[in-house]
Scaffold this motif. Structure first.
Motif, PDB file in Angstrom:
ATOM      1  N   LYS A   1       0.827  -1.216   0.000  1.00 55.66           N
ATOM      2  CA  LYS A   1       0.000   0.000   0.000  1.00 55.66           C
ATOM      3  C   LYS A   1       0.855   1.257   0.000  1.00 55.66           C
ATOM      4  CE  LYS A   1      -3.518   2.398   2.769  1.00 55.66           C
ATOM      5  NZ  LYS A   1      -4.345   2.339   3.993  1.00 55.66           N
ATOM      6  N   ASN A   2       1.966   1.224   0.738  1.00 57.27           N
ATOM      7  CA  ASN A   2       2.804   2.416   0.880  1.00 57.27           C
ATOM      8  C   ASN A   2       4.032   2.410  -0.014  1.00 57.27           C
ATOM      9  OD1 ASN A   2       1.613   4.075   3.256  1.00 57.27           O
ATOM     10  ND2 ASN A   2       1.551   1.974   3.995  1.00 57.27           N
ATOM     11  N   SER A   3       4.136   1.399  -0.889  1.00 59.02           N
ATOM     12  CA  SER A   3       5.227   1.325  -1.873  1.00 59.02           C
ATOM     13  C   SER A   3       6.605   1.398  -1.229  1.00 59.02           C
ATOM     14  CB  SER A   3       5.087   2.440  -2.918  1.00 59.02           C
ATOM     15  OG  SER A   3       3.845   2.377  -3.555  1.00 59.02           O
ATOM     16  N   VAL A   4       6.801   0.594  -0.173  1.00 62.89           N
ATOM     17  CA  VAL A   4       8.097   0.586   0.490  1.00 62.89           C
ATOM     18  C   VAL A   4       8.727  -0.808   0.436  1.00 62.89           C
ATOM     19  CG1 VAL A   4       7.474   2.460   2.049  1.00 62.89           C
ATOM     20  CG2 VAL A   4       7.145   0.089   2.783  1.00 62.89           C
ATOM     21  N   ILE A   5      10.037  -0.846   0.549  1.00 64.45           N
ATOM     22  CA  ILE A   5      10.795  -2.089   0.592  1.00 64.45           C
ATOM     23  C   ILE A   5      10.689  -2.692   1.984  1.00 64.45           C
ATOM     24  CG2 ILE A   5      13.107  -3.115   0.462  1.00 64.45           C
ATOM     25  CD1 ILE A   5      12.093  -2.241  -2.254  1.00 64.45           C
ATOM     26  N   ILE A   6      10.393  -4.009   2.048  1.00 62.15           N
ATOM     27  CA  ILE A   6      10.523  -4.769   3.286  1.00 62.15           C
ATOM     28  C   ILE A   6      11.567  -5.843   3.038  1.00 62.15           C
ATOM     29  CG2 ILE A   6       9.419  -6.276   4.976  1.00 62.15           C
ATOM     30  CD1 ILE A   6       6.774  -4.926   4.353  1.00 62.15           C
ATOM     31  N   GLN A   7      12.666  -5.781   3.770  1.00 64.08           N
ATOM     32  CA  GLN A   7      13.734  -6.769   3.652  1.00 64.08           C
ATOM     33  C   GLN A   7      13.922  -7.443   5.006  1.00 64.08           C
ATOM     34  OE1 GLN A   7      17.045  -5.563   1.314  1.00 64.08           O
ATOM     35  NE2 GLN A   7      18.489  -6.991   2.254  1.00 64.08           N
ATOM     36  N   VAL A   8      14.216  -8.745   4.976  1.00 65.90           N
ATOM     37  CA  VAL A   8      14.352  -9.511   6.216  1.00 65.90           C
ATOM     38  C   VAL A   8      15.786 -10.022   6.335  1.00 65.90           C
ATOM     39  CG1 VAL A   8      13.408 -11.391   7.616  1.00 65.90           C
ATOM     40  CG2 VAL A   8      11.921 -10.170   6.011  1.00 65.90           C
ATOM     41  N   GLY A   9      16.327  -9.946   7.541  1.00 67.33           N
ATOM     42  CA  GLY A   9      17.743 -10.242   7.771  1.00 67.33           C
ATOM     43  C   GLY A   9      18.076 -11.705   7.960  1.00 67.33           C
ATOM     44  N   HIS A  10      17.919 -12.486   6.905  1.00 63.68           N
ATOM     45  CA  HIS A  10      18.378 -13.877   6.919  1.00 63.68           C
ATOM     46  C   HIS A  10      19.793 -13.890   6.348  1.00 63.68           C
ATOM     47  CE1 HIS A  10      14.810 -16.047   8.254  1.00 63.68           C
ATOM     48  NE2 HIS A  10      14.099 -15.148   7.595  1.00 63.68           N
ATOM     49  N   ILE A  11      20.748 -13.601   7.194  1.00 68.16           N
ATOM     50  CA  ILE A  11      22.113 -13.305   6.766  1.00 68.16           C
ATOM     51  C   ILE A  11      22.827 -14.497   6.131  1.00 68.16           C
ATOM     52  CG2 ILE A  11      23.192 -13.852   8.995  1.00 68.16           C
ATOM     53  CD1 ILE A  11      24.931 -11.319   8.572  1.00 68.16           C
ATOM     54  N   GLU A  12      22.430 -15.726   6.482  1.00 69.99           N
ATOM     55  CA  GLU A  12      23.131 -16.900   5.950  1.00 69.99           C
ATOM     56  C   GLU A  12      22.983 -17.032   4.439  1.00 69.99           C
ATOM     57  OE1 GLU A  12      25.378 -18.310   7.451  1.00 69.99           O
ATOM     58  OE2 GLU A  12      24.798 -19.545   9.145  1.00 69.99           O
ATOM     59  N   ARG A  13      21.999 -16.392   3.841  1.00 65.62           N
ATOM     60  CA  ARG A  13      21.873 -16.417   2.386  1.00 65.62           C
ATOM     61  C   ARG A  13      23.112 -15.840   1.714  1.00 65.62           C
ATOM     62  NH1 ARG A  13      17.095 -15.954  -0.812  1.00 65.62           N
ATOM     63  NH2 ARG A  13      15.337 -16.671   0.448  1.00 65.62           N
ATOM     64  N   LEU A  14      23.832 -14.986   2.465  1.00 66.10           N
ATOM     65  CA  LEU A  14      25.006 -14.321   1.902  1.00 66.10           C
ATOM     66  C   LEU A  14      26.304 -14.927   2.388  1.00 66.10           C
ATOM     67  CD1 LEU A  14      23.540 -10.769   2.142  1.00 66.10           C
ATOM     68  CD2 LEU A  14      24.360 -11.820   0.056  1.00 66.10           C
ATOM     69  N   ASN A  15      26.221 -16.086   3.018  1.00 63.72           N
ATOM     70  CA  ASN A  15      27.431 -16.779   3.449  1.00 63.72           C
ATOM     71  C   ASN A  15      28.231 -17.184   2.204  1.00 63.72           C
ATOM     72  OD1 ASN A  15      29.221 -19.032   4.343  1.00 63.72           O
ATOM     73  ND2 ASN A  15      28.152 -18.736   6.279  1.00 63.72           N
ATOM     74  N   PRO A  16      29.521 -16.820   2.141  1.00 58.09           N
ATOM     75  CA  PRO A  16      30.319 -17.151   0.955  1.00 58.09           C
ATOM     76  C   PRO A  16      30.298 -18.628   0.598  1.00 58.09           C
ATOM     77  CG  PRO A  16      31.518 -15.645   2.369  1.00 58.09           C
ATOM     78  CD  PRO A  16      30.295 -16.054   3.131  1.00 58.09           C
ATOM     79  N   ALA A  17      30.233 -19.501   1.605  1.00 55.69           N
ATOM     80  CA  ALA A  17      30.227 -20.944   1.335  1.00 55.69           C
ATOM     81  C   ALA A  17      28.959 -21.368   0.611  1.00 55.69           C
ATOM     82  CB  ALA A  17      30.373 -21.718   2.645  1.00 55.69           C
TER      83      ALA A  17
END
Length: 357
Positions: A141-157
């Motif tokens: 409704k408000n045209s905003v970004i919602i991002q969730v901090g699942h940091i393991e998605r960015l684990n280099p391995a």
């Protein structure tokens, strides 16, 4: 000016797919830093503050915490402003990191989103699906970004798998840790296993068909150990084990599929891949190989250890938040993905409770 920029973003998203407009908007939004604040400056919140204070194109406006003494200390340490009133901070920024206890995520994020501010919410997104769904609707409704901090998605391995065609038939994921009081206010499924649930759902593009789970409490009033076996409609089977009562930290993934087997150590940052090849190419990054016969044809089982690109996962995650706001990227874990991980986690908890009664 802030309202005008929000209008431009909404106009682009909803009324045109023109690359020309994308360039104009991207150039405009990059012409001035994005004003960001941090709500909650405990152990993890301080890391948000540290990175925001060093990321180009971000202006760290200030911090807020119900513990004013702590927030004043953090503000002084990172040369920013401490806010005594949360709404004052919200009024002065474009976006916020919400790094509070999970029980506060919903009300805090709702207030930010209603004020048309982009939000980065540390995992899990909320305590229940009703709250998550309300936030997602408000975000649209408000045209905003919602991002969730699942940091393991960015684990280099884990990112090392991106160059391979991953279509797992079976996964085994373990996440064990010695006990600490931090995070013990929620069951181990929401504290630790939810990381692996998010990874699992990112690797298996299929709906859940069936679920079995068991677990128990040992030293807290909620689940301290949990094990789940999940079967997906495409036939993939996954076994997840999480415990916060262990002697050593363990974060490992074993992935099996036709012609490929991989072991991933998220803690140590290493990835090993065993792959069946019909031919060995010169100049490849294969470390070892062995020849064998299959169906009367010569094949090779190869062993590889991809070179991992070392990076700070949280820094990369917060940069992705910035680039999502200005339209250069999409959130690595958006609100819908955070909601899906929460849904499966809650179903696992529900199954365990049913078995214990």
């Amino acid at each position: 000016m802030q309202v005008f920029s929000q209008f431009l973003i909404s106009f682009y998203f909803y009324y045109t797919n023109s690359q020309f407009y994308y360039v104009i908007l991207n150039t405009y939004m990059l012409s001035k830093p994005i004003d960001i604040g941090v709500i909650g400056v405990g152990h993890l919140g301080e890391h948000h503050v540290k990175h925001y204070s060093n990321i180009p194109d971000i202006n760290l406006v200030g911090v807020y915490d119900i513990d004013f003494k702590r927030s004043a200390y953090i503000a002084k340490k990172y040369k920013t402003i401490v806010y005594e009133d949360l709404e004052d901070l919200i009024d002065n920024v474009n976006a916020l990191s919400i790094v509070t206890p999970t029980s506060n995520h919903f009300e805090t994020a709702k207030l930010c989103i209603k004020n048309k501010k982009h939000v980065f919410i540390e995992k899990p997104i909320t305590v229940d699906l009703k709250q998550a769904d309300i936030l997602l609707k408000l975000g649209m409704k408000n045209s905003v970004i919602i991002q969730v901090g699942h940091i393991e998605r960015l684990n280099p391995a884990l990112l090392a798998l991106e160059k391979y065609d991953v279509n797992p038939n079976f996964l085994e994921i373990q996440r064990l840790a010695p006990y600490t009081s931090r995070g013990s206010d929620v069951p181990v499924v929401l504290d630790k296993m939810i990381h692996d649930i998010d990874i699992l759902l990112s690797l298996v593009k299929s709906d859940v068909q069936s679920l079995d789970a068991t677990g128990m409490s040992i030293i807290t009033d909620s689940l301290d150990i949990a094990q789940a076996r999940i079967k997906f409609k495409n036939g993939t089977v996954a076994s997840l084990m999480s415990s916060r009562i262990a002697q050593d930290d363990v974060r490992k993934i074993k992935l099996f599929q036709k012609n490929l087997y991989s072991t991933i150590d998220l803690l140590k940052g290493s990835t090993e891949i065993y792959k069946v090849e019909k031919n060995i190419k010169s100049g490849s990054d294969i470390l070892k190989y062995a020849e064998f016969q299959r169906n009367g044809q010569k094949s090779f089982i190869t062993y590889l250890r991809p070179n991992l690109k070392k990076h700070d996962a949280l820094e990369l995650e917060l940069k992705n938040f910035l680039y999502s706001i200005i339209g250069k990227e999409k959130p690595i874990v958006d609100g819908k993905s955070g909601r899906d991980a929460l849904s499966l986690a809650l179903n696992i908890q529900k199954k365990i409770k049913m078995d214990l009664t």
